[in-house]
Design an enzyme around this catalytic site. Sequence first.
Site, short mmCIF file in Angstrom:
data_model
loop_
_atom_site.label_atom_id
_atom_site.label_comp_id
_atom_site.label_asym_id
_atom_site.label_seq_id
_atom_site.Cartn_x
_atom_site.Cartn_y
_atom_site.Cartn_z
N ILE A 433 0.90 -1.34 0.08
CA ILE A 433 0.12 -0.06 -0.23
C ILE A 433 0.83 1.23 -0.12
O ILE A 433 0.37 2.30 -0.09
CB ILE A 433 -0.89 0.14 1.33
CG1 ILE A 433 -1.91 -1.40 1.08
CG2 ILE A 433 -1.87 1.08 1.25
CD1 ILE A 433 -2.52 -1.56 -0.16
N GLY A 434 2.16 1.07 0.27
CA GLY A 434 3.00 2.31 0.06
C GLY A 434 4.08 2.46 1.12
O GLY A 434 5.22 2.48 0.65
N SER A 435 3.74 2.58 2.42
CA SER A 435 4.87 2.85 3.12
C SER A 435 5.39 1.31 3.64
O SER A 435 4.82 0.13 3.86
CB SER A 435 4.37 3.57 4.56
OG SER A 435 3.18 2.68 5.20
N GLU A 486 8.26 5.32 1.10
CA GLU A 486 7.68 6.58 1.87
C GLU A 486 8.70 7.00 3.10
O GLU A 486 7.98 7.51 3.97
CB GLU A 486 6.19 6.44 2.41
CG GLU A 486 5.12 6.20 1.39
CD GLU A 486 3.90 6.14 1.60
OE1 GLU A 486 3.33 6.91 2.82
OE2 GLU A 486 3.00 5.51 0.79
N GLU A 607 -14.50 8.81 6.03
CA GLU A 607 -15.01 9.28 7.24
C GLU A 607 -15.44 10.77 7.23
O GLU A 607 -16.10 11.16 7.99
CB GLU A 607 -13.90 9.32 8.25
CG GLU A 607 -12.79 10.13 7.81
CD GLU A 607 -11.35 10.17 8.60
OE1 GLU A 607 -10.92 8.80 8.93
OE2 GLU A 607 -10.79 11.14 8.98
N HIS A 696 -2.63 -3.88 11.30
CA HIS A 696 -2.72 -3.50 12.64
C HIS A 696 -2.21 -4.15 13.76
O HIS A 696 -1.91 -3.67 14.80
CB HIS A 696 -3.99 -2.88 12.90
CG HIS A 696 -4.75 -2.17 11.86
ND1 HIS A 696 -5.37 -2.30 10.93
CD2 HIS A 696 -4.52 -0.61 11.87
CE1 HIS A 696 -5.75 -1.23 10.23
NE2 HIS A 696 -5.07 -0.41 10.79
N1 GLN Z 1 0.26 4.96 1.33
C1 GLN Z 1 -0.12 5.01 2.66
C2 GLN Z 1 0.63 4.15 3.40
O1 GLN Z 1 0.94 3.20 2.92
C3 GLN Z 1 -1.42 4.64 2.98
C4 GLN Z 1 -1.97 5.07 4.40
C5 GLN Z 1 -3.15 5.01 4.85
O2 GLN Z 1 -4.15 4.37 3.99
N2 GLN Z 1 -3.63 5.24 5.78
O3 GLN Z 1 1.18 4.38 4.49
ZN ZN Z 2 -4.98 2.46 4.47
#
Ligand code: GLN
Ligand code: ZN
Length: 755
Positions: A433-435, A486, A607, A696
């Site tokens: 997802i990126g980070s 990131e 949200e 998480h």
């Molecule tokens: N690209 C972001 C990450 O990977 C997405 C974070 C998120 O959706 N809260 O941290």
């Molecule tokens: Zn997310």
Amino acid sequence: MIKSYVTGFARIGEQRELKRALEAYWSGKADEASLQKCAKELRVRHWKYQKDAGIDVISSNDFSFYDLVLDTIFTLGCVPPRFVGLSGLEQYFALARGSKNAVAMEMTKWFNTNYHYIVPELSRESKFSLNADKIIAEYTEAKTEAGIKTKINLIGPITFLALAKTTDGSDALEHLSRVCEVYAELLERISGLDDEILVQFDEPIFVTDRAESLLKNIVPVYSRLSRVSSSLKLIVATYFEHANEACKELVKSGVYGVALDFVYGEKNRDVLEVLAGSNLVLFAGVIDGRNIWKSDIDKKLALVNEIAAKIGKDRLFVGTSCSLLHVPYTLKYENKLSSEVKSWLSFGVEKLDEVAIVTALANKTELTSAQKATYEDNKTSAAARLNSPLIHDNAVQSRVASLDKFERSTPYAERIKLQKEALKYPELPTTTIGSFPQTAELRAVRNAYKKGLIDTAAYEADIKKYIDECIVFQEECGLDVLVHGEPERNDMVEYFGEQLKGYAFSENGWVQSYGSRCVKPPLLYGDVSRPEPMTVKWISYAQSKTDKIVKGMLTGPVTILNWSFVRDDLPRAQIAKQLALCIYDEIDDLQKAGIKIVQVDEAAFKEGYPLRRENIPAYEKFAVDCFKLSVSSAQPQTQIHTHMCYSEFNDIIKTIEAMDADVISIETARSGNELLKIFKQAGYKQEVGPGVYDIHSPRVPSVDELVAQIKALLEVLPKSQLWINPDCGLKTRKWDEVRPSLKNMTQAVRIIRGE
Ligand code: GLN
Ligand code: ZN
């Protein structure tokens, strides 16, 4: 006389003391005693702040080690069976964070905020039994340590059950009468503590559309609870919207009072007559508990006077619109903000003064000299903000006014063909997802750079080293679409805000997001523009290190907006367009640099949803338009991903589709495959990456488990439509968790592909 109150106070600590204490405890570096000591110091400090500001009604049981809904699960003794065998804090944190043998409970956002609560998990078999220790201990502590007889805050039974999910398809509200008896028992215990105690039941569910089906429960539940003891005064608190329907029931229920939000629920004015005709007291939330601008005290005073004229001063309390959990603590540590911007702000502690001043003015009692000074300053600064040249930028305003293209011109069906040809990714493409983990070293490097302790060359070398490591690891894993990780970002919104004109940053404006995790929303105070590319340097560096595709990573305009503290002098839709154009330009620059996939995260899309149906169409239109505008610079063969980290799409699936992203990654690991069925039922066309494991939790999913999970996904959606990825970004995890998890994930995909 009107009295003042505060709905609830934050607990993480103005220097994030609780975060540090929790993390030290979790890592085994500190024992329970030091965690408890920190917690106690914070509670006492926060009570004293409120007392010193002259607040009449101050809360206890607004403290929590993790989350108040989680605490309520313990109060009601309905811990899910998989956690039995554990006890004390170990068990408590296992529910939130998972343990070796049990996956964590689901977590989701608290109404339309960025605060997360633990979702109660019930079944027909659930049993309930009272544990009042924490509540009683906090009340007693406030009395002995701070000399305050507090109002006791509880999550109300109807909201608790309405937010619960069940594992067997039963209706959680079937437990209402049993749960109500546990609350009655709790009140019985509380009533022994003093001759008179205020008890606040938070029932924010009453401001949502779901209220309709819940209204019939209000009178039975609250009349039962009101009868427990004449020494208790029950208040039902709602916030974030109006609660007109519930109020009409509450006046028949025998409760002492209602707390209503007059900032985000202006329509609460409509029930003033009803309340006036009852004997209920009103807790009127007039000071904004969710935004950080100074209140215009004279306007607030006018509102209070209007309310008082209907209700009478003796039945009126004046306070915050919601718990101060949602705003930063104090301006005390802000030394770098421009003095002009700082003069426009009011954080939690400063809001306490606003509450006290408005109350005193309405009572026509004399202000203290400090209050007089605050009031004088308030009169000038609100006006100064609206006229400040800092907030107006003609170039931005005219670009927005002259927009004529709002979306990509090639339809999805054609785009995806071009993309598949150009990108050549395999079936069940894997990505993240990126980070990647934000290590202590990385944070140290960023901090040192910020403080000027290392120069740009040294900083960039370190960031590049991290990117190198990420790329090497992802190649080693066999992931198909890579990310740069990131490392340069402290936070997905702050990073962009820092590079945009029109934004300011607090040094210490932390707000709790979940558990020990805090965010520092940037302050959007003026017209927004992008002076320079924001991410191109890092993404193209990463791309230069691999033959695989590197996905560019941006935060979407709706999320930037929803996670910023936003100016209140311009319509949100207007501000969102300004932000969309910044992302538009960034995508354009990424493409020019040879980047073929760009992800535009809209983690906060959901949200921002209004709590009331009547306001939804307008929000959807604004949010979808804004996203589409932001990605409309993408060529047809540039693939646009988006990411949303939650799992409730039932009502919004058509809206998500209308955003017209080519690929969406979503959270499913904690909520099972039910969610995917929605995509199937809706005939959702674009590609989907359902998170296959929960980031998480520190738990490493096994290959077998992941194979099973992917097979389950394949039962619902065809191979050609699926991507395989974790639930969300990996920044909060450790490398030791991330490495095996992702290796297992790619291994599972290889097994499924039959390689
Ligand atoms: N690209 C972001 C990450 O990977 C997405 C974070 C998120 O959706 N809260 O941290
Ligand atoms: Zn997310």
